[in-house]
Motif scaffolding. Structure first.
Motif, PDB file in Angstrom:
ATOM      1  N   PRO A   1      15.692   2.389   4.966  1.00  0.00           N
ATOM      2  CA  PRO A   1      15.198   3.243   3.879  1.00  0.00           C
ATOM      3  C   PRO A   1      15.369   4.724   4.220  1.00  0.00           C
ATOM      4  N   ALA A   2      15.589   5.501   3.201  1.00  0.00           N
ATOM      5  CA  ALA A   2      15.694   6.943   3.416  1.00  0.00           C
ATOM      6  C   ALA A   2      14.339   7.485   3.857  1.00  0.00           C
TER       7      ALA A   2
ATOM      8  N   VAL B   1       2.941   5.316   8.466  1.00  0.00           N
ATOM      9  CA  VAL B   1       2.854   4.651   7.163  1.00  0.00           C
ATOM     10  C   VAL B   1       3.960   5.197   6.270  1.00  0.00           C
ATOM     11  N   ASN B   2       5.120   4.593   6.361  1.00  0.00           N
ATOM     12  CA  ASN B   2       6.273   4.984   5.539  1.00  0.00           C
ATOM     13  C   ASN B   2       7.308   3.883   5.622  1.00  0.00           C
ATOM     14  N   PRO B   3       8.253   3.826   4.697  1.00  0.00           N
ATOM     15  CA  PRO B   3       9.222   2.721   4.672  1.00  0.00           C
ATOM     16  C   PRO B   3      10.062   2.620   5.942  1.00  0.00           C
TER      17      PRO B   3
ATOM     18  N   LEU C   1       0.804  -1.221   0.000  1.00  0.00           N
ATOM     19  CA  LEU C   1       0.000   0.000   0.000  1.00  0.00           C
ATOM     20  C   LEU C   1       0.839   1.274   0.000  1.00  0.00           C
ATOM     21  N   LEU C   2       2.139   1.164   0.252  1.00  0.00           N
ATOM     22  CA  LEU C   2       2.969   2.360   0.369  1.00  0.00           C
ATOM     23  C   LEU C   2       2.935   3.231  -0.880  1.00  0.00           C
ATOM     24  N   ASP C   3       2.854   2.601  -2.045  1.00  0.00           N
ATOM     25  CA  ASP C   3       2.849   3.376  -3.285  1.00  0.00           C
ATOM     26  C   ASP C   3       1.481   3.976  -3.608  1.00  0.00           C
ATOM     27  N   ARG C   4       0.474   3.585  -2.850  1.00  0.00           N
ATOM     28  CA  ARG C   4      -0.892   4.036  -3.165  1.00  0.00           C
ATOM     29  C   ARG C   4      -1.423   5.079  -2.198  1.00  0.00           C
ATOM     30  N   VAL C   5      -0.754   5.253  -1.062  1.00  0.00           N
ATOM     31  CA  VAL C   5      -1.300   6.141  -0.027  1.00  0.00           C
ATOM     32  C   VAL C   5      -0.293   7.214   0.341  1.00  0.00           C
ATOM     33  N   GLN C   6      -0.793   8.250   0.950  1.00  0.00           N
ATOM     34  CA  GLN C   6       0.079   9.320   1.429  1.00  0.00           C
ATOM     35  C   GLN C   6       0.836   8.837   2.658  1.00  0.00           C
TER      36      GLN C   6
ATOM     37  N   GLU D   1      11.400  -0.637  10.973  1.00  0.00           N
ATOM     38  CA  GLU D   1      11.492  -0.887  12.420  1.00  0.00           C
ATOM     39  C   GLU D   1      10.498  -1.949  12.864  1.00  0.00           C
ATOM     40  N   ILE D   2       9.281  -1.870  12.331  1.00  0.00           N
ATOM     41  CA  ILE D   2       8.244  -2.835  12.708  1.00  0.00           C
ATOM     42  C   ILE D   2       8.644  -4.246  12.291  1.00  0.00           C
ATOM     43  N   ARG D   3       9.258  -4.367  11.114  1.00  0.00           N
ATOM     44  CA  ARG D   3       9.704  -5.691  10.655  1.00  0.00           C
ATOM     45  C   ARG D   3      10.817  -6.235  11.549  1.00  0.00           C
ATOM     46  N   LEU D   4      11.761  -5.366  11.920  1.00  0.00           N
ATOM     47  CA  LEU D   4      12.833  -5.794  12.815  1.00  0.00           C
ATOM     48  C   LEU D   4      12.272  -6.338  14.124  1.00  0.00           C
ATOM     49  N   ARG D   5      11.411  -5.545  14.738  1.00  0.00           N
ATOM     50  CA  ARG D   5      10.883  -5.944  16.040  1.00  0.00           C
ATOM     51  C   ARG D   5      10.040  -7.212  15.930  1.00  0.00           C
TER      52      ARG D   5
END
Length: 393
Positions: free
Chosen positions: A311-312, A280-282, A270-275, A287-291
């Motif tokens: 990610p930047a 909601v950002n990379p 959804l990252l490419d479809r939403v603001q 961080e969420i994936r790491l944890r």
């Protein structure tokens, strides 16, 4: 009063508690818009499940007079009687055609209160959650007093729901772990009111915010349930994207690897479809994936994930998210055997968590460093002790 009347009065009070927000529903608003006393009385009796006799007891009229009012055979035209009925039915007087000088003050209170909630949210996002709590307490107290007094106008209830959610979320930042159930208590109070509005966006927001506070309080099963409901209720991709990172966190903490993986994948899609937002950002999903990988027992995968450059940033994030990221990354560094890198990250987290008054994050540092990094553990303990003194005051 005889036993029968007393019993019917008790039943009516129980009923009133169960339907205290019914004037906020779309159906009620349509009835109130008619400003027709007969229609309003019939609606009131129906949703409360009471008789004309019980309604008469409430209003101080006999059953025959209530029946005549409902049939339109009798009319109330004097201001005193109309104001009396409005007060007994917990309605603003203007609904029955009474010009009320307090209406001006009421509108000012709603406008001021809405601004207070918005400014409190800005303060929280900027790392000033304690100041947000200080602004919200008086507003919530005033709105609750109005609701307890029987004033359940739609705009007041909507503002009260927003204030409860905002207060609970701000408390979720400034309270230590053992008191985080208090934050969930405040967000929970909004749910009954929110459901009365039949507004999918509002319901999704309330479920999302309450679910996240349940997660922080350690009520993981309930958190996943509320957040799953929020995702299912979401009316569009923007709303669903706002829920998924929090659902991923809760699923990871619960140890549900399948749900965690599925939710993270969808969030990335959804990252490419939403603001992008602070959640909601990379970077946030990194961080969420790491944890989540660590929480679901996949430490090696977490270490490999941490070896890739984060990610930047695509958006300015709230300061507390920076603290969260430092702690999570530091924990993974420690699991990888990089004590030096972990120390640098976690020491920075302690300083920033103390500056922002985030006791829960200091407790995360304590657990992470325990026996592995005693100096950092002591620094977190000292900072937490200072915050506890502030909280107690």
């Amino acid at each position: 009063m005889d036993i029968t009347t007393s019993a019917s009065g008790s039943a009516m009070r129980r009923s009133a508690r169960l339907v205290s927000w019914r004037w906020a529903t779309p159906e009620a608003q349509a009835v109130l818009a008619t400003r027709n006393l007969a229609s309003i009385l019939k609606y009131y009796r129906r949703v409360h499940g009471i008789s004309q006799l019980q309604t008469g007891d409430l209003l101080g009229y006999d059953k025959t007079y209530v029946s005549a009012l409902e049939l339109g055979k009798r009319q109330l035209n004097d201001v005193g009687s109309l104001r009396h009925v409005a007060e007994r039915l917990a309605l603003p007087a203007h609904v029955l055609g009474v010009t009320d000088p307090a209406d001006t003050d009421h509108r000012a209170m709603v406008q001021f209160g809405a601004s207070t909630v918005r400014l409190a949210e800005v303060a929280r996002q900027c790392g000033h959650a304690a100041e947000a709590v200080a602004e919200l307490w008086p507003l919530v107290a005033r709105l609750e007093a109005r609701a307890r007094g029987g004033s359940t106008e739609r705009d007041v209830l909507r503002l009260l729901a927003d204030a409860w959610l905002s207060l609970g979320t701000a408390l979720g930042n400034v309270l230590p772990e053992e008191r985080l159930a208090t934050a969930a208590h405040w967000t929970a109070k909004s749910l009954d009111v929110v459901r009365a509005f039949d507004d999918r966006a509002l319901t999704t927001t309330a479920l999302r915010m309450h679910g996240n506070e349940l997660r922080k309080a350690g009520l993981l099963g309930a958190a996943v349930d509320r957040l799953t409901q929020a995702a299912a209720t979401a009316a569009d991709a923007e709303q669903r994207a706002a829920v998924l990172p929090l659902l991923a966190r809760a699923a990871g903490a619960l140890g549900n690897a399948a749900l965690f993986d599925h939710t993270v994948r969808e969030a990335h899609q959804l990252l490419d479809r939403v603001q992008h937002t602070s959640l909601v950002n990379p970077s946030a999903l990194y961080e969420i994936r790491l944890r989540g990988l660590v929480s679901t027992g996949r430490t090696r995968d977490a270490i490999r994930h941490a070896e890739s450059a984060p990610p930047a940033p695509t958006i300015a994030v709230a300061p507390q998210w920076r603290v969260i990221e430092l702690i999570t990354t530091g924990r993974v560094r420690l699991l990888a055997g990089d004590s030096h890198g972990a120390t640098q990250l976690l020491a920075s987290a302690v300083r920033e968590a103390q500056a922002q008054r985030l006791p829960h994050q200091l407790q995360r540092v304590q657990r992470t460093t325990a026996s592995a990094l005693p100096d950092t553990h002591d620094a977190a303990t000292h900072a937490l002790r200072q915050l506890r003194v502030e909280i107690a005051a």
